[in-house]
Scaffold this active site. Sequence first.
Site, PDB file in Angstrom:
ATOM      1  N   LYS A  31       0.822  -1.217   0.000  1.00 22.52           N
ATOM      2  CA  LYS A  31       0.000   0.000   0.000  1.00 22.52           C
ATOM      3  C   LYS A  31       0.856   1.268   0.000  1.00 22.52           C
ATOM      4  O   LYS A  31       0.391   2.337  -0.396  1.00 22.52           O
ATOM      5  CB  LYS A  31      -0.976  -0.034   1.154  1.00 22.52           C
ATOM      6  CG  LYS A  31      -2.036  -1.120   0.920  1.00 22.52           C
ATOM      7  CD  LYS A  31      -3.070  -1.219   1.993  1.00 22.52           C
ATOM      8  CE  LYS A  31      -4.156  -2.216   1.602  1.00 22.52           C
ATOM      9  NZ  LYS A  31      -3.645  -3.609   1.498  1.00 22.52           N
TER      10      LYS A  31
HETATM   11  C1  LIG Z   1      -4.244  -4.683   0.824  1.00 21.09           C
HETATM   12  C2  LIG Z   1      -3.441  -5.931   0.679  1.00 21.09           C
HETATM   13  C3  LIG Z   1      -3.766  -6.928  -0.264  1.00 21.09           C
HETATM   14  C4  LIG Z   1      -4.997  -6.839  -1.144  1.00 21.09           C
HETATM   15  O1  LIG Z   1      -4.886  -5.871  -2.140  1.00 21.09           O
HETATM   16  P1  LIG Z   1      -6.193  -5.363  -2.940  1.00 21.09           P
HETATM   17  O2  LIG Z   1      -5.737  -4.231  -3.763  1.00 21.09           O
HETATM   18  O3  LIG Z   1      -7.168  -4.942  -1.868  1.00 21.09           O
HETATM   19  O4  LIG Z   1      -6.694  -6.520  -3.734  1.00 21.09           O
HETATM   20  C5  LIG Z   1      -2.949  -8.033  -0.360  1.00 21.09           C
HETATM   21  N1  LIG Z   1      -1.862  -8.184   0.439  1.00 21.09           N
HETATM   22  C6  LIG Z   1      -1.529  -7.263   1.370  1.00 21.09           C
HETATM   23  C7  LIG Z   1      -0.343  -7.500   2.234  1.00 21.09           C
HETATM   24  C8  LIG Z   1      -2.284  -6.103   1.515  1.00 21.09           C
HETATM   25  O5  LIG Z   1      -1.942  -5.191   2.461  1.00 21.09           O
END
Ligand SMILES: *Cc1c(COP(=O)(O)O)cnc(C)c1O
Length: 497
Positions: free
Chosen positions: A112
Amino acid sequence: MNYQSTRGADSGVTAARAIVKGLAGDRGLFVPDEIPRLDAGDLAFLSSCNYLDAAKLIFERYLEDFSLAQIDECVEGAYYDTFDSAEVAPLVKLDEDTRVLELWHGPTCAFKDLALQVLPRLTTAAAAISGEQNEIVILVATSGDTGKAALEGFRDVPGTSIVVLYPQDGVSAVQKQQMVTQEGENVRVLAIRGNFDDAQNAVKGIFMDDALAGRLLARKKRLGSANSINWGRLLPQIVYYARTAAQLTAPGAAAAGSAVDFVVPTGNFGNILAAWYAKQMGAPVGRLICASNENDVLTEFLTTGIYDRRRPFHKTLSPSMDILVSSNLERLLYELSGRDSALIRGLMQQLETGGRYEVPDSLKAGIRRDFCAGCCDDAGTQAAIRDAWQRYHYLMDTHTAVAYSVLNALRGREGTKRPTVIASTASPFKFPAGVLCSIAGGDAAAGLSEYRVLDRLSAVTGWPVPDPIAGLEHRAVRHTAVCDAADISAAVEAAIG
Ligand SMILES: *Cc1c(COP(=O)(O)O)cnc(C)c1O
């Protein structure tokens, strides 16, 4: 180029306005009026440039109302020296056909950061462009990773402030410590006596509270969203897919002249949707493999065309993918239906009232063309971590392991190995207990605090604990406020000031 809502009632919106607003006025999601195309020259450039230049190229195509100087400033502020790898998102080779794209070298060790380091900068630039006079107050309910990444991204960004709500007993010790020790003059962190849904519902209520919005405007403040429904979060993710695909298919590279598949551990469908946009732009992307944990609503949807959230919710070793409603899917349905906003309104209405919808056959065909899907349970996740460690001496986190497991199962069924990149979404030290037990045995973490688990994992593997997590234990706590679920709205208004 302007943006339009998937629900049809909000169109002709500039990129700046779409980013400041987050959600469209009709509660739909903003998408660009047209998807820009990358030509051969662009792909050659992307295959050889650094990460920052790749980001600038992609951003320029989507943010026509931003000046080049503004885009440069956003990109450099976000990615220059804030990641612990000059590559920003390094590509690691496991074998000739299999690579891992490590998206966790940012300040919070999860993918993120790639979006949330730049979104605050895009938000301030967008506010300036669209003549926004008010301070943008970002409000986030988090079950873990998003809150910390948003706090890091927005801290001390001029013209913004941020309030994060988390369930007091619903996040891990490390995640909690990451948030309560957050520095910055414009950040507030509130613990809720309740679960994530309480926090989430309170935030939704606050966003719909017109009286509160009025009181805030009188104080020259406006609420904004850092949620993955904001176009400003999706856009930065297109960069690493387009660049990686261009690199691997360049003359002389592993998949020269061909295309690259991506397997993505998926929750809200934001990350994998960015890969789909990269493909629509003309990047040499092959199949998109959507990997889910035991919460397999997307596996079912992508294989049958039926979305049904009426199913048990499982708490798994990959908690950031424990999701039953993947909000970004709405954008894909809109695009694949030929931008049929009436259809989208109908489907979303069915989901809200009945918990289920089925898409028309033409849309199913569109899905089959670009996507395949698979899922695995916690045992499969742990077996995958063990396998990658034994076979490649590569340590992967529980989310990445879901993708690796799904890829291996698919390759087993097909009997071939297409060139594939695994999107790695978190450092193995972000969810250390599940990783340690996978490689050192079921009770390896028994009785240990999360901090001692980190030490043990580092000792067993020889991999260092990343800086943002090492030392966390002894950092000073700055945020101690706790409030009851019933009082969240008042507490948030007080926190905003
Ligand atoms: C948020 C997240 C995901 C999922 O990603 P999306 O864009 O919501 O599909 C997968 N792995 C981790 C570690 C995350 O923080």
